[in-house]
Design a protein around this motif. Structure first.
Motif, PDB file in Angstrom:
ATOM      1  N   MET A   1       5.050 -42.679 -14.162  1.00 52.62           N
ATOM      2  CA  MET A   1       5.454 -41.727 -15.180  1.00 52.62           C
ATOM      3  C   MET A   1       4.530 -40.518 -15.078  1.00 52.62           C
ATOM      4  O   MET A   1       3.324 -40.656 -14.965  1.00 52.62           O
ATOM      5  CB  MET A   1       5.351 -42.387 -16.553  1.00 52.62           C
ATOM      6  N   SER A   2       5.114 -39.345 -15.128  1.00 58.52           N
ATOM      7  CA  SER A   2       4.327 -38.115 -15.026  1.00 58.52           C
ATOM      8  C   SER A   2       3.634 -37.787 -16.351  1.00 58.52           C
ATOM      9  O   SER A   2       3.970 -38.343 -17.397  1.00 58.52           O
ATOM     10  CB  SER A   2       5.243 -36.954 -14.641  1.00 58.52           C
ATOM     11  N   VAL A   3       2.682 -36.878 -16.276  1.00 57.69           N
ATOM     12  CA  VAL A   3       1.996 -36.401 -17.486  1.00 57.69           C
ATOM     13  C   VAL A   3       3.015 -35.821 -18.454  1.00 57.69           C
ATOM     14  O   VAL A   3       2.977 -36.092 -19.652  1.00 57.69           O
ATOM     15  CB  VAL A   3       0.921 -35.348 -17.126  1.00 57.69           C
ATOM     16  N   HIS A   4       3.938 -35.042 -17.907  1.00 57.96           N
ATOM     17  CA  HIS A   4       4.947 -34.408 -18.758  1.00 57.96           C
ATOM     18  C   HIS A   4       5.815 -35.458 -19.445  1.00 57.96           C
ATOM     19  O   HIS A   4       6.084 -35.365 -20.646  1.00 57.96           O
ATOM     20  CB  HIS A   4       5.818 -33.457 -17.929  1.00 57.96           C
ATOM     21  N   GLU A   5       6.264 -36.467 -18.698  1.00 58.87           N
ATOM     22  CA  GLU A   5       7.115 -37.515 -19.281  1.00 58.87           C
ATOM     23  C   GLU A   5       6.370 -38.305 -20.352  1.00 58.87           C
ATOM     24  O   GLU A   5       6.918 -38.582 -21.421  1.00 58.87           O
ATOM     25  CB  GLU A   5       7.601 -38.467 -18.192  1.00 58.87           C
ATOM     26  N   SER A   6       5.139 -38.655 -20.065  1.00 58.13           N
ATOM     27  CA  SER A   6       4.333 -39.405 -21.023  1.00 58.13           C
ATOM     28  C   SER A   6       4.094 -38.601 -22.302  1.00 58.13           C
ATOM     29  O   SER A   6       4.242 -39.116 -23.415  1.00 58.13           O
ATOM     30  CB  SER A   6       2.998 -39.782 -20.376  1.00 58.13           C
ATOM     31  N   ALA A   7       3.741 -37.330 -22.133  1.00 56.89           N
ATOM     32  CA  ALA A   7       3.506 -36.468 -23.293  1.00 56.89           C
ATOM     33  C   ALA A   7       4.787 -36.264 -24.084  1.00 56.89           C
ATOM     34  O   ALA A   7       4.762 -36.242 -25.322  1.00 56.89           O
ATOM     35  CB  ALA A   7       2.931 -35.126 -22.845  1.00 56.89           C
ATOM     36  N   ALA A   8       5.909 -36.127 -23.393  1.00 56.49           N
ATOM     37  CA  ALA A   8       7.190 -35.935 -24.077  1.00 56.49           C
ATOM     38  C   ALA A   8       7.549 -37.160 -24.916  1.00 56.49           C
ATOM     39  O   ALA A   8       8.027 -37.030 -26.057  1.00 56.49           O
ATOM     40  CB  ALA A   8       8.293 -35.632 -23.070  1.00 56.49           C
ATOM     41  N   LEU A   9       7.334 -38.345 -24.370  1.00 55.56           N
ATOM     42  CA  LEU A   9       7.615 -39.570 -25.130  1.00 55.56           C
ATOM     43  C   LEU A   9       6.720 -39.667 -26.360  1.00 55.56           C
ATOM     44  O   LEU A   9       7.178 -40.003 -27.453  1.00 55.56           O
ATOM     45  CB  LEU A   9       7.423 -40.801 -24.244  1.00 55.56           C
ATOM     46  N   HIS A  10       5.445 -39.370 -26.162  1.00 55.40           N
ATOM     47  CA  HIS A  10       4.494 -39.425 -27.279  1.00 55.40           C
ATOM     48  C   HIS A  10       4.862 -38.395 -28.346  1.00 55.40           C
ATOM     49  O   HIS A  10       4.842 -38.701 -29.547  1.00 55.40           O
ATOM     50  CB  HIS A  10       3.075 -39.191 -26.754  1.00 55.40           C
ATOM     51  N   ALA A  11       5.215 -37.200 -27.912  1.00 59.35           N
ATOM     52  CA  ALA A  11       5.606 -36.152 -28.864  1.00 59.35           C
ATOM     53  C   ALA A  11       6.849 -36.558 -29.641  1.00 59.35           C
ATOM     54  O   ALA A  11       6.930 -36.323 -30.859  1.00 59.35           O
ATOM     55  CB  ALA A  11       5.842 -34.829 -28.130  1.00 59.35           C
ATOM     56  N   ALA A  12       7.800 -37.190 -28.975  1.00 57.59           N
ATOM     57  CA  ALA A  12       9.030 -37.633 -29.662  1.00 57.59           C
ATOM     58  C   ALA A  12       8.707 -38.691 -30.719  1.00 57.59           C
ATOM     59  O   ALA A  12       9.258 -38.657 -31.826  1.00 57.59           O
ATOM     60  CB  ALA A  12      10.028 -38.176 -28.652  1.00 57.59           C
ATOM     61  N   GLU A  13       7.819 -39.618 -30.382  1.00 59.39           N
ATOM     62  CA  GLU A  13       7.427 -40.651 -31.349  1.00 59.39           C
ATOM     63  C   GLU A  13       6.753 -40.020 -32.567  1.00 59.39           C
ATOM     64  O   GLU A  13       7.040 -40.388 -33.709  1.00 59.39           O
ATOM     65  CB  GLU A  13       6.470 -41.646 -30.697  1.00 59.39           C
ATOM     66  N   LEU A  14       5.859 -39.079 -32.305  1.00 65.15           N
ATOM     67  CA  LEU A  14       5.144 -38.437 -33.405  1.00 65.15           C
ATOM     68  C   LEU A  14       6.070 -37.543 -34.229  1.00 65.15           C
ATOM     69  O   LEU A  14       5.926 -37.461 -35.444  1.00 65.15           O
ATOM     70  CB  LEU A  14       3.958 -37.644 -32.863  1.00 65.15           C
ATOM     71  N   ALA A  15       7.022 -36.899 -33.576  1.00 68.28           N
ATOM     72  CA  ALA A  15       7.987 -36.074 -34.312  1.00 68.28           C
ATOM     73  C   ALA A  15       8.816 -36.937 -35.252  1.00 68.28           C
ATOM     74  O   ALA A  15       9.128 -36.524 -36.380  1.00 68.28           O
ATOM     75  CB  ALA A  15       8.889 -35.317 -33.338  1.00 68.28           C
ATOM     76  N   ALA A  16       9.150 -38.145 -34.814  1.00 70.11           N
ATOM     77  CA  ALA A  16       9.897 -39.066 -35.673  1.00 70.11           C
ATOM     78  C   ALA A  16       9.062 -39.447 -36.894  1.00 70.11           C
ATOM     79  O   ALA A  16       9.587 -39.536 -38.008  1.00 70.11           O
ATOM     80  CB  ALA A  16      10.307 -40.311 -34.894  1.00 70.11           C
ATOM     81  N   ARG A  17       7.765 -39.648 -36.688  1.00 69.01           N
ATOM     82  CA  ARG A  17       6.877 -39.947 -37.822  1.00 69.01           C
ATOM     83  C   ARG A  17       6.816 -38.768 -38.784  1.00 69.01           C
ATOM     84  O   ARG A  17       6.797 -38.952 -40.011  1.00 69.01           O
ATOM     85  CB  ARG A  17       5.471 -40.283 -37.339  1.00 69.01           C
ATOM     86  N   ALA A  18       6.753 -37.572 -38.223  1.00 65.52           N
ATOM     87  CA  ALA A  18       6.698 -36.373 -39.070  1.00 65.52           C
ATOM     88  C   ALA A  18       7.965 -36.268 -39.908  1.00 65.52           C
ATOM     89  O   ALA A  18       7.909 -35.963 -41.102  1.00 65.52           O
ATOM     90  CB  ALA A  18       6.519 -35.127 -38.206  1.00 65.52           C
ATOM     91  N   GLU A  19       9.103 -36.525 -39.277  1.00 65.49           N
ATOM     92  CA  GLU A  19      10.378 -36.462 -39.991  1.00 65.49           C
ATOM     93  C   GLU A  19      10.443 -37.511 -41.098  1.00 65.49           C
ATOM     94  O   GLU A  19      11.011 -37.274 -42.163  1.00 65.49           O
ATOM     95  CB  GLU A  19      11.533 -36.664 -39.012  1.00 65.49           C
ATOM     96  N   ALA A  20       9.829 -38.673 -40.850  1.00 61.59           N
ATOM     97  CA  ALA A  20       9.831 -39.748 -41.835  1.00 61.59           C
ATOM     98  C   ALA A  20       8.770 -39.535 -42.917  1.00 61.59           C
ATOM     99  O   ALA A  20       8.718 -40.270 -43.895  1.00 61.59           O
ATOM    100  CB  ALA A  20       9.594 -41.089 -41.145  1.00 61.59           C
ATOM    101  N   GLY A  21       7.922 -38.519 -42.715  1.00 60.76           N
ATOM    102  CA  GLY A  21       6.878 -38.239 -43.696  1.00 60.76           C
ATOM    103  C   GLY A  21       5.666 -39.136 -43.575  1.00 60.76           C
ATOM    104  O   GLY A  21       4.895 -39.265 -44.522  1.00 60.76           O
ATOM    105  N   THR A  22       5.473 -39.756 -42.428  1.00 62.32           N
ATOM    106  CA  THR A  22       4.345 -40.674 -42.247  1.00 62.32           C
ATOM    107  C   THR A  22       3.361 -40.180 -41.195  1.00 62.32           C
ATOM    108  O   THR A  22       2.605 -40.965 -40.642  1.00 62.32           O
ATOM    109  CB  THR A  22       4.848 -42.077 -41.836  1.00 62.32           C
TER     110      THR A  22
END
Length: 57
Positions: A1-22
């Motif tokens: 997995m590339s740096v970009h792919e790994s960072a994108a997955l992590h960002a998506a997970e964190l964005a979901a937390r932000a949307e959930a308010g957590t």
């Protein structure tokens, strides 16, 4: 997995937390770091003419 792919997955997970308010302050900093890594990877790949590696033109 590339740096970009790994960072994108992590960002998506964190964005979901932000949307959930957590999203904690630490998570917010982690999201900013992931976005910085994606921008860096895009810049390096653009300069190398290899943007196609992350689905770019």
């Amino acid at each position: 997995m590339s740096v970009h792919e790994s960072a994108a997955l992590h960002a998506a997970e964190l964005a979901a937390r932000a949307e959930a308010g957590t999203l904690s302050a630490l998570d917010a900093r982690s999201l900013a770091h992931a976005e910085d890594l994606m921008a860096w990877a895009r810049e390096v790949l653009t300069e190398a003419g290899q943007l196609r590696l992350i689905g770019g033109a």
